[in-house]
Design a protein around this motif. Structure first.
Motif, PDB file in Angstrom:
ATOM      1  N   ALA A   9       0.833  -1.209   0.000  1.00  0.00           N
ATOM      2  CA  ALA A   9       0.000   0.000   0.000  1.00  0.00           C
ATOM      3  C   ALA A   9       0.866   1.258   0.000  1.00  0.00           C
ATOM      4  O   ALA A   9       0.591   2.221  -0.721  1.00  0.00           O
ATOM      5  CB  ALA A   9      -0.930  -0.002   1.207  1.00  0.00           C
ATOM      6  N   LYS A  10       1.940   1.250   0.793  1.00  0.00           N
ATOM      7  CA  LYS A  10       2.809   2.423   0.874  1.00  0.00           C
ATOM      8  C   LYS A  10       3.490   2.730  -0.455  1.00  0.00           C
ATOM      9  O   LYS A  10       3.843   3.875  -0.723  1.00  0.00           O
ATOM     10  CB  LYS A  10       3.887   2.206   1.951  1.00  0.00           C
ATOM     11  N   HIS A  55      -2.925  -3.740  -6.168  1.00  0.00           N
ATOM     12  CA  HIS A  55      -2.859  -5.202  -6.298  1.00  0.00           C
ATOM     13  C   HIS A  55      -1.499  -5.653  -6.824  1.00  0.00           C
ATOM     14  O   HIS A  55      -0.936  -6.649  -6.348  1.00  0.00           O
ATOM     15  CB  HIS A  55      -3.981  -5.701  -7.201  1.00  0.00           C
ATOM     16  N   GLU A  56      -0.955  -4.931  -7.793  1.00  0.00           N
ATOM     17  CA  GLU A  56       0.363  -5.271  -8.322  1.00  0.00           C
ATOM     18  C   GLU A  56       1.436  -5.130  -7.236  1.00  0.00           C
ATOM     19  O   GLU A  56       2.300  -6.000  -7.081  1.00  0.00           O
ATOM     20  CB  GLU A  56       0.705  -4.369  -9.512  1.00  0.00           C
ATOM     21  N   ASN A  57       1.385  -4.051  -6.469  1.00  0.00           N
ATOM     22  CA  ASN A  57       2.367  -3.844  -5.402  1.00  0.00           C
ATOM     23  C   ASN A  57       2.235  -4.879  -4.296  1.00  0.00           C
ATOM     24  O   ASN A  57       3.241  -5.345  -3.742  1.00  0.00           O
ATOM     25  CB  ASN A  57       2.247  -2.433  -4.838  1.00  0.00           C
ATOM     26  N   ILE A  58       1.007  -5.256  -3.954  1.00  0.00           N
ATOM     27  CA  ILE A  58       0.800  -6.298  -2.942  1.00  0.00           C
ATOM     28  C   ILE A  58       1.379  -7.622  -3.439  1.00  0.00           C
ATOM     29  O   ILE A  58       2.088  -8.318  -2.709  1.00  0.00           O
ATOM     30  CB  ILE A  58      -0.691  -6.448  -2.589  1.00  0.00           C
ATOM     31  N   LYS A  59       1.082  -7.976  -4.691  1.00  0.00           N
ATOM     32  CA  LYS A  59       1.612  -9.220  -5.272  1.00  0.00           C
ATOM     33  C   LYS A  59       3.134  -9.234  -5.199  1.00  0.00           C
ATOM     34  O   LYS A  59       3.739 -10.228  -4.765  1.00  0.00           O
ATOM     35  CB  LYS A  59       1.151  -9.362  -6.714  1.00  0.00           C
ATOM     36  N   ASN A  60       3.765  -8.129  -5.578  1.00  0.00           N
ATOM     37  CA  ASN A  60       5.224  -8.050  -5.551  1.00  0.00           C
ATOM     38  C   ASN A  60       5.776  -8.169  -4.140  1.00  0.00           C
ATOM     39  O   ASN A  60       6.792  -8.834  -3.914  1.00  0.00           O
ATOM     40  CB  ASN A  60       5.700  -6.756  -6.210  1.00  0.00           C
ATOM     41  N   GLU A  61       5.136  -7.519  -3.178  1.00  0.00           N
ATOM     42  CA  GLU A  61       5.591  -7.604  -1.784  1.00  0.00           C
ATOM     43  C   GLU A  61       5.427  -9.018  -1.224  1.00  0.00           C
ATOM     44  O   GLU A  61       6.288  -9.498  -0.498  1.00  0.00           O
ATOM     45  CB  GLU A  61       4.839  -6.597  -0.907  1.00  0.00           C
ATOM     46  N   LEU A  62       4.324  -9.669  -1.542  1.00  0.00           N
ATOM     47  CA  LEU A  62       4.120 -11.050  -1.084  1.00  0.00           C
ATOM     48  C   LEU A  62       5.182 -11.963  -1.672  1.00  0.00           C
ATOM     49  O   LEU A  62       5.782 -12.772  -0.962  1.00  0.00           O
ATOM     50  CB  LEU A  62       2.717 -11.536  -1.450  1.00  0.00           C
ATOM     51  N   HIS A  63       5.435 -11.828  -2.980  1.00  0.00           N
ATOM     52  CA  HIS A  63       6.470 -12.658  -3.605  1.00  0.00           C
ATOM     53  C   HIS A  63       7.833 -12.382  -2.995  1.00  0.00           C
ATOM     54  O   HIS A  63       8.598 -13.306  -2.730  1.00  0.00           O
ATOM     55  CB  HIS A  63       6.508 -12.413  -5.108  1.00  0.00           C
TER      56      HIS A  63
END
Length: 105
Positions: A9-10, A55-63
């Motif tokens: 989110a940040k 959503h793209e940033n969350i996906k990247n952070e999770l990965h």
């Protein structure tokens, strides 16, 4: 998980830094934890763009954290196979789990 959601989110354009994004644990369901990420913006007219970036940033952070994104439609037998994240996101020192079989006869 919560840290990855907040960090995603940040990193999202048009999401305000103050108040800070925060996560609520909404429920413990049958096969997953239901999280709610809350963010603020002054640009609600651009919500589609914000959601897409978020959503793209969350996906990247999770990965990057080595967290797999699975769904009930995803089935796997954990037989020592690698994580289902891009190879560059597998944590240093990750050891593939072994397949365990117990014969109780």
């Amino acid at each position: 998980m919560i840290k990855a959601l907040v960090e995603g989110a940040k990193k999202t354009d048009l999401v305000l830094e103050d108040p800070l994004p925060f996560v609520l644990v909404k429920s413990l369901d049958d096969f997953y934890v239901n999280y709610e990420l809350n963010v603020y913006t002054k640009n609600p007219d651009q919500s589609a763009k914000i959601y897409s970036s978020l959503h793209e940033n969350i996906k990247n952070e999770l990965h990057a954290a080595g967290i797999e994104i699975l769904s009930p439609h995803y089935q796997a037998v954990r037989d020592g196979n690698v994580l289902t994240v891009p190879p560059e996101n597998i944590p240093d020192g990750y050891v593939q789990p072994g397949f365990k079989f117990e014969n109780n006869r």
